[in-house]
Write an enzyme that holds these catalytic residues in place. Structure first.
Site, PDB file in Angstrom:
ATOM      1  N   LYS A  23      33.008 -34.248 -32.042  1.00 50.62           N
ATOM      2  CA  LYS A  23      33.592 -32.971 -31.669  1.00 50.62           C
ATOM      3  C   LYS A  23      34.656 -33.165 -30.596  1.00 50.62           C
ATOM      4  CE  LYS A  23      32.372 -28.257 -31.024  1.00 50.62           C
ATOM      5  NZ  LYS A  23      32.393 -27.634 -29.754  1.00 50.62           N
ATOM      6  N   CYS A  46      39.749 -13.460 -55.483  1.00 52.01           N
ATOM      7  CA  CYS A  46      40.688 -13.986 -56.484  1.00 52.01           C
ATOM      8  C   CYS A  46      41.985 -14.423 -55.825  1.00 52.01           C
ATOM      9  CB  CYS A  46      40.897 -13.021 -57.640  1.00 52.01           C
ATOM     10  SG  CYS A  46      42.238 -11.843 -57.443  1.00 52.01           S
ATOM     11  N   GLU A  81      62.210 -14.116 -33.513  1.00 49.38           N
ATOM     12  CA  GLU A  81      61.141 -14.871 -34.171  1.00 49.38           C
ATOM     13  C   GLU A  81      61.732 -15.602 -35.361  1.00 49.38           C
ATOM     14  OE1 GLU A  81      57.716 -15.688 -34.051  1.00 49.38           O
ATOM     15  OE2 GLU A  81      58.360 -16.722 -35.876  1.00 49.38           O
ATOM     16  N   HIS A 106      36.530 -14.858 -27.403  1.00 49.60           N
ATOM     17  CA  HIS A 106      35.501 -15.678 -26.764  1.00 49.60           C
ATOM     18  C   HIS A 106      34.907 -14.979 -25.551  1.00 49.60           C
ATOM     19  CE1 HIS A 106      36.316 -19.129 -29.265  1.00 49.60           C
ATOM     20  NE2 HIS A 106      37.588 -18.941 -29.066  1.00 49.60           N
ATOM     21  N   SER A 157      43.443 -22.576 -27.950  1.00 50.12           N
ATOM     22  CA  SER A 157      42.295 -21.693 -27.766  1.00 50.12           C
ATOM     23  C   SER A 157      41.998 -21.580 -26.280  1.00 50.12           C
ATOM     24  CB  SER A 157      41.049 -22.234 -28.457  1.00 50.12           C
ATOM     25  OG  SER A 157      41.309 -22.410 -29.809  1.00 50.12           O
ATOM     26  N   ARG A 205      47.178 -25.755 -33.137  1.00 50.33           N
ATOM     27  CA  ARG A 205      47.067 -25.290 -31.751  1.00 50.33           C
ATOM     28  C   ARG A 205      48.181 -25.911 -30.907  1.00 50.33           C
ATOM     29  NH1 ARG A 205      42.215 -27.187 -33.363  1.00 50.33           N
ATOM     30  NH2 ARG A 205      40.385 -25.836 -33.408  1.00 50.33           N
ATOM     31  N   CYS A 216      46.462  -9.313 -57.935  1.00 49.26           N
ATOM     32  CA  CYS A 216      47.353  -8.309 -57.330  1.00 49.26           C
ATOM     33  C   CYS A 216      48.727  -8.832 -56.965  1.00 49.26           C
ATOM     34  CB  CYS A 216      46.685  -7.655 -56.126  1.00 49.26           C
ATOM     35  SG  CYS A 216      46.463  -8.740 -54.711  1.00 49.26           S
TER      36      CYS A 216
HETATM   37  C1  FAD Z   1      42.088 -23.448 -36.159  1.00 46.42           C
HETATM   38  C2  FAD Z   1      42.296 -22.638 -34.919  1.00 46.42           C
HETATM   39  C3  FAD Z   1      41.311 -21.753 -34.492  1.00 46.42           C
HETATM   40  C4  FAD Z   1      41.507 -20.989 -33.335  1.00 46.42           C
HETATM   41  N1  FAD Z   1      40.561 -20.094 -32.999  1.00 46.42           N
HETATM   42  C5  FAD Z   1      40.756 -19.296 -31.922  1.00 46.42           C
HETATM   43  C6  FAD Z   1      39.799 -18.310 -31.582  1.00 46.42           C
HETATM   44  O1  FAD Z   1      38.809 -18.131 -32.292  1.00 46.42           O
HETATM   45  N2  FAD Z   1      40.008 -17.565 -30.485  1.00 46.42           N
HETATM   46  C7  FAD Z   1      41.100 -17.739 -29.699  1.00 46.42           C
HETATM   47  O2  FAD Z   1      41.209 -17.050 -28.705  1.00 46.42           O
HETATM   48  N3  FAD Z   1      42.037 -18.649 -30.008  1.00 46.42           N
HETATM   49  C8  FAD Z   1      41.903 -19.414 -31.117  1.00 46.42           C
HETATM   50  N4  FAD Z   1      42.852 -20.330 -31.446  1.00 46.42           N
HETATM   51  C9  FAD Z   1      44.045 -20.434 -30.628  1.00 46.42           C
HETATM   52  C10 FAD Z   1      45.025 -19.310 -30.931  1.00 46.42           C
HETATM   53  O3  FAD Z   1      45.239 -19.208 -32.324  1.00 46.42           O
HETATM   54  C11 FAD Z   1      46.335 -19.554 -30.218  1.00 46.42           C
HETATM   55  O4  FAD Z   1      46.067 -19.696 -28.882  1.00 46.42           O
HETATM   56  C12 FAD Z   1      47.323 -18.403 -30.372  1.00 46.42           C
HETATM   57  O5  FAD Z   1      47.466 -17.995 -31.721  1.00 46.42           O
HETATM   58  C13 FAD Z   1      48.665 -18.799 -29.827  1.00 46.42           C
HETATM   59  O6  FAD Z   1      49.539 -17.723 -29.961  1.00 46.42           O
HETATM   60  P1  FAD Z   1      51.052 -17.875 -29.594  1.00 46.42           P
HETATM   61  O7  FAD Z   1      51.659 -16.543 -29.757  1.00 46.42           O
HETATM   62  O8  FAD Z   1      51.193 -18.544 -28.292  1.00 46.42           O
HETATM   63  O9  FAD Z   1      51.626 -18.911 -30.647  1.00 46.42           O
HETATM   64  P2  FAD Z   1      52.180 -18.675 -32.129  1.00 46.42           P
HETATM   65  O10 FAD Z   1      51.343 -17.756 -32.873  1.00 46.42           O
HETATM   66  O11 FAD Z   1      52.413 -19.996 -32.706  1.00 46.42           O
HETATM   67  O12 FAD Z   1      53.539 -17.928 -31.866  1.00 46.42           O
HETATM   68  C14 FAD Z   1      54.714 -18.581 -31.459  1.00 46.42           C
HETATM   69  C15 FAD Z   1      55.832 -18.054 -32.294  1.00 46.42           C
HETATM   70  O13 FAD Z   1      57.054 -18.530 -31.787  1.00 46.42           O
HETATM   71  C16 FAD Z   1      57.932 -18.736 -32.859  1.00 46.42           C
HETATM   72  N5  FAD Z   1      58.959 -19.676 -32.427  1.00 46.42           N
HETATM   73  C17 FAD Z   1      58.795 -20.950 -32.009  1.00 46.42           C
HETATM   74  N6  FAD Z   1      59.965 -21.498 -31.689  1.00 46.42           N
HETATM   75  C18 FAD Z   1      60.891 -20.560 -31.896  1.00 46.42           C
HETATM   76  C19 FAD Z   1      62.313 -20.533 -31.755  1.00 46.42           C
HETATM   77  N7  FAD Z   1      62.973 -21.604 -31.311  1.00 46.42           N
HETATM   78  N8  FAD Z   1      62.969 -19.390 -32.068  1.00 46.42           N
HETATM   79  C20 FAD Z   1      62.308 -18.306 -32.522  1.00 46.42           C
HETATM   80  N9  FAD Z   1      60.961 -18.279 -32.670  1.00 46.42           N
HETATM   81  C21 FAD Z   1      60.278 -19.395 -32.368  1.00 46.42           C
HETATM   82  C22 FAD Z   1      57.037 -19.279 -33.933  1.00 46.42           C
HETATM   83  O14 FAD Z   1      57.611 -19.076 -35.222  1.00 46.42           O
HETATM   84  C23 FAD Z   1      55.760 -18.501 -33.715  1.00 46.42           C
HETATM   85  O15 FAD Z   1      55.662 -17.372 -34.572  1.00 46.42           O
HETATM   86  C24 FAD Z   1      42.693 -21.118 -32.592  1.00 46.42           C
HETATM   87  C25 FAD Z   1      43.682 -21.992 -33.028  1.00 46.42           C
HETATM   88  C26 FAD Z   1      43.499 -22.738 -34.191  1.00 46.42           C
HETATM   89  C27 FAD Z   1      44.587 -23.631 -34.652  1.00 46.42           C
END
Ligand code: FAD
Ligand code: FAD
Lengths: 414, 583
Positions: free
Chosen positions: B342, B538, B118, B136, B434, B407, B543
């Site tokens: 939207k 705060c 990571e 959801h 999402s 996203r 803290c």
């Molecule tokens: C505003 C917002 C609201 C949302 N609300 C919802 C919700 O209510 N419910 C829901 O189900 N989903 C929601 N989502 C979507 C959800 O947040 C994502 O689908 C989810 O967090 C994606 O997870 P992930 O692990 O795929 O990505 P990430 O959390 O981005 O994880 C990917 C990781 O890979 C690492 N990485 C990337 N490239 C490299 C590399 N080359 N080497 C090492 N590490 C690397 C990054 O640092 C990161 O930590 C929302 C998204 C947003 C932006």
């Protein structure tokens, strides 16, 4: 769980709480308990190493720490019980306090009367709608003051300060003395937020520019602050397009106001005043909940610690009267109205059975020259004060002998 | 044939854009050329993705006057190649977001050596750190998509995660309310959609039944005539779920390598053999691509350019606990609610409580060219305020935190969870916009299934480890205990008697607990995500210095080295002069 019962409990060991505990003792209260969550007494004064405290109360220019020390020594010379490292986490409307510390565990404290003296906290970046990234290097003035004065570390090399209240001004000087370059103090309002003397001593003497009518509108930098965008703002505090300017810096200090710390008060169902963001108080500094009193910054944000101490003492006198049964039973209130040019007055109301001298604290709405403050009771002038000027940053105070009628306070130019 | 169809569609729909499409044998469309605006670029990508027969869309398009940076991995690769081989494992997961952590937890039960690389300094530093945390119900996704299936499975599986790991999920359910008789068909239509998406437990409620479970409507002058009740809707704090998953994975032998960026993928004969990171070369047999926003880069590094990810930013605001949510049950009012502009591809844009009962509003949905752009703007917050039906009690001034997340969306707007058909051992678990959070248990199961099946097919002995421990003990949460329990806890260990974060009532004991947990937090934010210290009104004003001191003390770090969130985000820059003089 330990059960304790006291006559008067004071929550908070800052200047308001110290003065309240001391006065309660002097007025003959039996078991007085002072509860402070920090490891030391003094409240916010512990980190105020600049002077300018106690001109009224001690007739001397003390530093905040010295002022607190004098009070703490007086309190320690009595049999007031002090519990440090003790956090009050709940207060009920029946005056039961839940407080905890590592040695006593959770305590249930039944109180004859309670004085709230929890002070206030600082407003944060989101609360002033700072947009952009959220990097390291955006700190409130209080945190900066703590890091520099108490922990011995510098949180940046080049700073921009947002907010020209006294705290912002004092931090400008403090940081400059520590070798931090202060690029400027920005103030969204069209005028200085703090005392003129602080501007002279803290900015002018160090050639730090003050920019009124300007604000920080964006924060740049993903990891650490790399700079801020400042802009002129209109009367609605929104940026005027085209006036933006980028200022490189690695520290943004927020001195954007204080909010009374009233979570415990709300839990006890104390009625709040939207203007002061503190409890609605009567001439005894009693809140809407019988037996619960408030003083200092938890009641209204003061700028002079001397007034804070005085309000603590007043609240304690009220608490002792409550213990003696003098404030029991049903009572009626008359309002204290903020009249011409007055933003608010504390206390906000008086009991119809009020008598004798009471101190009031107020702020005006805008800067005025050569003023006369008048307090009328049912149309009759009962107090008046003259001053060369009045301004919102400088709290005004007056004393009036009450006889229980509605009051109106106004400040006019003469 | 497909290439012709796509180019004709482009010429017809976007006559002024200079964009050309080529299609390879895998039916992947490759777009190149310059678009007039960034939004047009996104629209072109979406339009092509909609053409029947297109498997996915890869874009090299640019937009006039818009800088579209590609991440440069050279320094990472150079540093890593110098260090040579430092680790060897069976499975390397790239990314410790909710997807990577979920996979790590589920694969940890097998007799495999698993590492997670990571680039952030903790779990949940990407998209997973800034989102709504909605589990959801599965209504809003397009029926028949992989998203829909993953959402359905994931939602259900959260019960297991909650029971075994204490991920902090609550299930308040969801109400879609109509206040006018003529809107009744909307409720039926939603019910139908729910049936198509196989949403379990749906009910249409009468006004009386609604009032019974949510009296706050009537109390606020809203008079529902009917509502669709979706009892399976849940809420989490996503970073906390990631921590719980990672801790359990670590307990079962998975190791997390933080501050480790994968910059190059090593293959032999179209087969994964390892990766180059800034920390050195890691040999592996399987590479799980859970890299969120950079999943397209990882895919490309591994010789499988399959999709292009774009950042759909979402702004969110959180309110002070003194302004609690009006409705206990998250609500959508279907009558007379117009949401301006939207975005159709991402759900959300409303108000709901968090599991700790803060009111949350948003998110917005904004297409932005920079993958790391999580900046907030005034209009983002204004959008959030507008989406929330006019609640007279809601004042912008009670907001305690404004933030934005990114996203990772592809143009198909669906997840990709599959073994690569060109690079053996490369498993994609990405394109997770999402509902990635809601779906993550489903994504984890599917991904692990792909790897285990492949191993079995290759005749390898893969089985559940005899000492596998599916449980994670519930951590101490002082704020949720009764006064008696708190008293007993302090008597047992006085460190729980000192409150460090006063807004959220977090004790020193809880901070010490996490500093000695299986996945050690190093930054102020990492502590916040585990304990809530600094999450209150705060915002750490009080803290933060104390938490910083505890981190420095417990981990033996210099104060100046303690970061807010990741390398280069140190809070302090030097000791001040007096101290320096003393030394
Ligand atoms: C505003 C917002 C609201 C949302 N609300 C919802 C919700 O209510 N419910 C829901 O189900 N989903 C929601 N989502 C979507 C959800 O947040 C994502 O689908 C989810 O967090 C994606 O997870 P992930 O692990 O795929 O990505 P990430 O959390 O981005 O994880 C990917 C990781 O890979 C690492 N990485 C990337 N490239 C490299 C590399 N080359 N080497 C090492 N590490 C690397 C990054 O640092 C990161 O930590 C929302 C998204 C947003 C932006
Ligand atoms: C940076 C700065 C500069 C200033 N400069 C000047 C100056 O030059 N001259 C001047 O006269 N005044 C100055 N002031 C103003 C003055 O210091 C304050 O008005 C005064 O300290 C307020 O006193 P207080 O007792 O109401 O609150 P505080 O000093 O804030 O004390 C409140 C106390 O209550 C405790 N507490 C809160 N909640 C709990 C709880 N739940 N349980 C237990 N304890 C609790 C806190 O730990 C704290 O010790 C300055 C203030 C600041 C912040």
């Amino acid at each position: 769980m330990k059960n304790i019962s006291v006559d008067i409990a004071v929550i908070g060991g800052g200047p308001a709480g110290l003065a309240a505990a001391l006065e309660a003792k002097e007025q003959g209260a039996g078991r007085v308990l002072l509860l402070e969550r920090d490891g030391d007494l003094g409240g916010i004064l512990q980190q105020c190493i600049h002077d300018g405290f106690g001109l009224h109360r001690f007739g001397a220019r003390l530093s905040g720490t010295e002022y607190a020390q004098r009070y703490a020594d007086m309190v320690r010379a009595t049999d007031i019980e002090i519990k440090l490292d003790t956090m009050v986490i709940e207060l009920t409307k029946d005056r039961v306090i839940y407080a905890m510390n590592p040695t006593d565990g959770m305590m249930r404290i039944e109180c004859g009367a309670v004085v709230l003296a929890m002070g206030c906290r600082e407003r944060t970046a989101s609360q002033v709608f700072l947009y952009g990234f959220r990097p390291a290097g955006v700190l409130t003035a209080g945190s900066v003051q703590r890091y520099i004065n108490m922990e011995g570390y510098l949180p940046g090399k080049t700073a921009v300060i947002l907010g020209s209240g006294d705290i912002g001004l004092i931090m400008a000087r403090r940081m400059t003395l520590e070798g931090i370059t202060v690029k400027g103090v920005y103030e969204a309002a069209p005028h200085l937020g703090g005392l003129m003397r602080n501007k002279v001593q803290c900015l002018d003497d160090y050639n730090i520019p003050l920019h009124v009518g300007m604000s920080v509108v964006r924060v740049h930098g993903k990891k650490r602050v790399e700079g801020v965008t400042v802009a002129k703002v209109g009367p609605d505090f929104r940026a005027i397009p085209g006036t933006e300017e980028f200022i490189p810096c690695d520290l943004l200090v927020l001195a954007v106001g204080l909010i009374p710390e009233n979570e415990l008060s709300r839990g006890a169902q104390v009625e709040m005043d939207n203007k002061t963001r503190g409890p609605v108080l009567d001439n005894n500094f009693m809140t809407s909940v019988p037996g619960i009193f408030a003083a200092g910054n938890v009641a209204v944000v003061f700028d002079l610690v001397d007034y804070v101490s005085a309000s603590g003492a007043a609240a304690a006198r009220g608490a002792v009267r409550f213990l003696k049964g003098e404030l029991g039973g049903a009572c009626e209130y008359r309002p204290v109205t903020a009249g011409e040019n007055v933003n608010f007055v504390v206390p906000q109301r008086v009991r119809t059975d009020a008598e004798g001298p009471t101190s009031f604290y107020l702020r005006v709405r805008q800067p005025l020259k050569k003023v006369r403050l008048v307090c009328e009771e049912e149309g009759k002038e009962i107090a008046s004060v003259r001053a060369t000027h009045a301004a919102p940053p400088e709290m005004m105070s007056f004393e009036a002998k009450l006889s229980g009628g509605a009051l109106t306070v106004s400040v006019t130019e003469v | 044939m497909l290439e012709k169809t796509v180019n004709e569609m482009l010429a017809k729909t976007f006559p002024d854009e200079k964009v050309t499409a080529t299609v390879d044998e895998r039916r992947i469309v490759h777009l190149a050329g310059e678009c007039s605006t960034y939004q047009t670029l996104i629209d072109v990508g979406h339009a092509v993705a909609h053409v029947e027969g297109v498997r996915n869309v890869v874009s090299d398009m640019t937009a006039r006057g818009v800088v579209m940076k590609k991440k440069d991995y050279t320094p990472f690769v150079e540093a890593g190649e110098k260090k040579g081989v430092v680790e060897e494992c069976d499975v390397l997961i790239v990314g410790a977001g909710i997807i990577g952590c979920g996979i790590a937890r589920e694969i940890a039960k097998y007799n495999l050596k698993v590492l997670v690389a990571e680039m952030g300094d903790d779990v949940s530093t990407g998209c997973s750190k800034a989102n709504n945390g909605c589990i959801h119900h599965g209504m809003a996704v397009k029926p028949g998509t992989l998203k829909s299936e993953m959402n359905r499975i994931g939602n259900k599986r959260y019960d297991d995660w909650e029971r075994e790991l204490h991920v902090g999920m609550i299930r308040p359910g969801y109400l879609e309310v109509v206040t006018k008789m003529e809107d009744l068909p909307k409720v039926y239509a939603r019910f139908e959609l729910g049936l198509k998406n196989k949403v379990p437990g749906m009910k249409i409620l009468t006004p009386e039944q609604i009032n019974e479970i949510e009296p706050a409507y009537e109390q606020n002058g809203i008079h529902p005539v009917a509502a669709l009740y979706l009892p399976n809707f849940g809420l989490v704090e996503t970073p906390y779920v990631c921590v719980a998953l990672a801790e359990n994975a670590a307990t079962n032998g998975v190791r997390f390598l933080f501050n480790t960026t994968v910059g190059k993928v090593l293959t032999e004969d179209h087969k994964i053999v390892g990766v180059v990171t800034n920390k050195g070369i890691i040999k592996c047999r399987y590479l799980v691509n859970a890299a969120g926003m950079y999943a397209d880069d990882i895919a490309e590094m591994a010789g499988d350019r399959l999709f292009t990810i774009h950042n759909r930013r979402g702004t969110i605001a959180i309110f002070d606990k003194a302004t609690p949510p009006t409705f206990h049950i998250p609500t959508a009012i279907l009558s007379g609610l117009v949401k301006k502009g939207k975005n159709v591809e991402s759900k959300g844009g409303g108000m709901h409580p968090t599991p700790e009962n803060n009111l949350l509003i948003g998110p917005s949905a904004e297409e932005v060219p920079d993958k790391e752009d999580t900046e907030t703007y005034e209009w983002g917050v204004d959008y959030c305020m507008e989406c929330c039906f006019q609640d007279p009690l809601l004042h912008k001034g009670d907001i305690i935190k404004i933030f934005a997340g990114a996203r990772p969306a592809d143009f198909m707007e669906d997840f990709t969870i599959e073994m690569s058909d060109v690079t053996d051992g490369l498993v994609h678990a990405c394109c997770t916009q999402s509902p990635g959070v809601a779906s993550s248990p489903g994504v984890a199961d599917r991904t692990v299934g792909i790897i285990v099946d492949d191993l079995l097919k290759k005749g390898e002995d893969v089985h559940v480890k005899p000492d596998y421990n599916p449980y994670r003990e519930k951590p101490v949460e002082f704020r949720h205990m009764t006064r008696e329990e708190q008293d007993a806890l302090i008597a047992k260990d006085p460190r729980y008697g000192r409150i460090v974060c006063r807004c959220e009532q977090v004790t020193e004991g809880e901070i010490l607990d996490v500093l000695h947990s299986p996945v050690v937090p190093h930054s102020i934010t990492a502590i916040k995500n585990r304990t809530r210290a600094g999450m209150g009104r705060c915002q750490g004003g009080f803290c933060q210095p104390r938490v910083l001191e505890i981190i420095a003390r417990e981990l033996g770090e210099d104060w100046i080295k303690v970061n807010l969130n990741g390398e280069g985000s140190n809070i302090l820059v030097s000791a001040n002069r007096e101290e320096g003089d003393e030394q």
